[in-house]
Design a protein around this motif. Structure first.
Motif, PDB file in Angstrom:
ATOM      1  N   LEU A  32      -3.844   4.202  -5.912  1.00  0.00           N
ATOM      2  CA  LEU A  32      -4.186   3.004  -6.694  1.00  0.00           C
ATOM      3  C   LEU A  32      -3.092   1.931  -6.708  1.00  0.00           C
ATOM      4  CD1 LEU A  32      -6.011   4.548  -9.818  1.00  0.00           C
ATOM      5  CD2 LEU A  32      -6.954   3.923  -7.601  1.00  0.00           C
ATOM      6  N   CYS A  82      -9.728  -1.211  -4.803  1.00  0.00           N
ATOM      7  CA  CYS A  82      -8.605  -0.839  -3.929  1.00  0.00           C
ATOM      8  C   CYS A  82      -8.663  -1.669  -2.650  1.00  0.00           C
ATOM      9  CB  CYS A  82      -8.692   0.636  -3.545  1.00  0.00           C
ATOM     10  SG  CYS A  82      -8.199   1.718  -4.868  1.00  0.00           S
ATOM     11  N   MET A  84       0.826  -1.213   0.000  1.00  0.00           N
ATOM     12  CA  MET A  84       0.000   0.000   0.000  1.00  0.00           C
ATOM     13  C   MET A  84       0.854   1.255   0.000  1.00  0.00           C
ATOM     14  SD  MET A  84      -3.176  -0.723   2.510  1.00  0.00           S
ATOM     15  CE  MET A  84      -4.306  -2.059   2.166  1.00  0.00           C
ATOM     16  N   ALA A 114      -6.220   6.869  -2.807  1.00  0.00           N
ATOM     17  CA  ALA A 114      -5.766   7.943  -3.694  1.00  0.00           C
ATOM     18  C   ALA A 114      -4.681   7.515  -4.702  1.00  0.00           C
ATOM     19  CB  ALA A 114      -5.243   9.108  -2.858  1.00  0.00           C
ATOM     20  N   GLY A 146      -3.197   4.307   1.520  1.00  0.00           N
ATOM     21  CA  GLY A 146      -4.127   3.686   2.472  1.00  0.00           C
ATOM     22  C   GLY A 146      -5.519   4.296   2.460  1.00  0.00           C
TER      23      GLY A 146
END
Ligand SMILES: Cc1cc2nc3c(=O)[nH]c(=O)nc-3n(C[C@H](O)[C@H](O)[C@H](O)COP(=O)(O)OP(=O)(O)OC[C@H]3O[C@@H](n4cnc5c(N)ncnc54)[C@H](O)[C@@H]3O)c2cc1C
Ligand code: FES
Length: 255
Positions: A228, A240, A220, A226, A223
């Motif tokens: 991707l 996501c 990630m 935003a 988180g």
């Protein structure tokens, strides 16, 4: 559920073995209500390599004492830096993030299955299930006896079955090979661990018509949906892991 960026202080850093430790955190504000399966994004101060926050599952919450616990495995620089935090140090986190495991219908036979740091979200889930009248079986896999952690904590929420890869305790091998899976008919499995383990449980659940939810541990960035970089291929298209997951019904995932 409102997300917060908050500074919490370390009330305890408990070393479990060479690889695992538990951070207990507390803050001035009341810890928000969280659900099993949700995670926090931890800011790791101290080096440019650890610029991105690290996602860590909620391991346990004590609302009465206003504490939150994170069970962390040292995997690289970020988690190694976190392992050196001491009582009184401050940690910046964004939380609570992600969706959660679903609560089963009354009377279902439940299995919690975890390996490695994947056991982390299962304690909070198990306590939640116990509060709601369930007594789950818990299947935990470790490399060897020295790596077994949190056994007594899991014993308080259900019947614990162990596997070790070297056979030094419990059944020898991986949890996916445990005889329990051949002898017990579960209605629902909650699973978290290495990708091949979750895939094996997805296939087992499919063959045996069991509902199975896994908590994915994809890499990630932000988180919060935003960047991707945590996208996973599903029957609903690309989703996501951080906002649509991390918990998915295994039937949704294109393994
Ligand atoms: C939703 C979620 C919940 C998680 N919960 C926990 C938890 O409760 N306890 C825990 O110990 N770990 C958890 N993880 C994994 C944890 O985030 C990574 O181990 C951590 O980010 C590694 O950071 P690092 O700087 O120490 O290692 P890095 O130097 O970033 O990486 C070291 C090694 O770990 C691998 N790695 C990095 N991030 C991940 C990841 N997300 N998953 C798998 N491998 C990774 C890298 O590919 C590399 O091989 C979770 C991950 C996700 C996505
Ligand atoms: S981690 Fe950035 S979108 Fe999921």
């Amino acid at each position: 559920m409102t997300k917060r960026i908050e500074y919490l202080s370390i009330t305890e850093n408990k070393r479990l073995n060479k690889d695992f430790f538990i951070l207990e955190l507390s803050g001035k504000l009341k810890i928000p209500e969280m659900k099993p399966g949700q995670f926090v994004q931890v800011k790791v101060d101290g080096s440019p390599d650890t610029f991105l926050r690290r996602p860590i599952s909620v391991h346990d919450v004590n609302y009465g004492q206003n504490t939150l616990k994170l069970l962390i495995q040292i995997a690289g620089k970020g988690t190694e830096t976190l392992s050196r935090l001491q009582k009184g140090d401050i940690l910046n986190i964004i939380y609570p993030l992600g969706n959660s495991f679903s609560l089963p219908p009354v009377g279902q036979k439940i299995l919690l299955a975890g390996g490695g740091c994947g056991i982390a979200p299962l304690l909070f889930l198990g306590k939640y299930l116990k509060l709601n009248g369930f007594l789950p079986d818990i299947l935990l896999g470790f490399r060897n006896t020295e790596r077994i952690i949190e056994f007594s904590e899991y014993k308080e929420i259900g019947k614990v079955f162990l596997t070790t890869e070297d056979g030094s305790q419990g059944e020898k091998g991986f949890i996916t090979q445990h005889p329990l899976l051949a002898t017990t008919k579960y209605d629902r499995i909650y699973c978290c661990g290495p990708h091949p383990m979750m895939k094996a449980f997805a296939e087992y659940s499919d063959r045996n018509n069991i509902i199975c939810e896994v908590s994915l541990e994809n890499l990630m960035g932000c988180g919060i949906g935003a960047c991707l970089c945590c996208v996973v291929d599903t029957v609903r298209g690309n989703l996501c892991t951080c906002v649509d997951g991390p918990v998915f019904n295994t039937k949704e995932l294109k393994w």
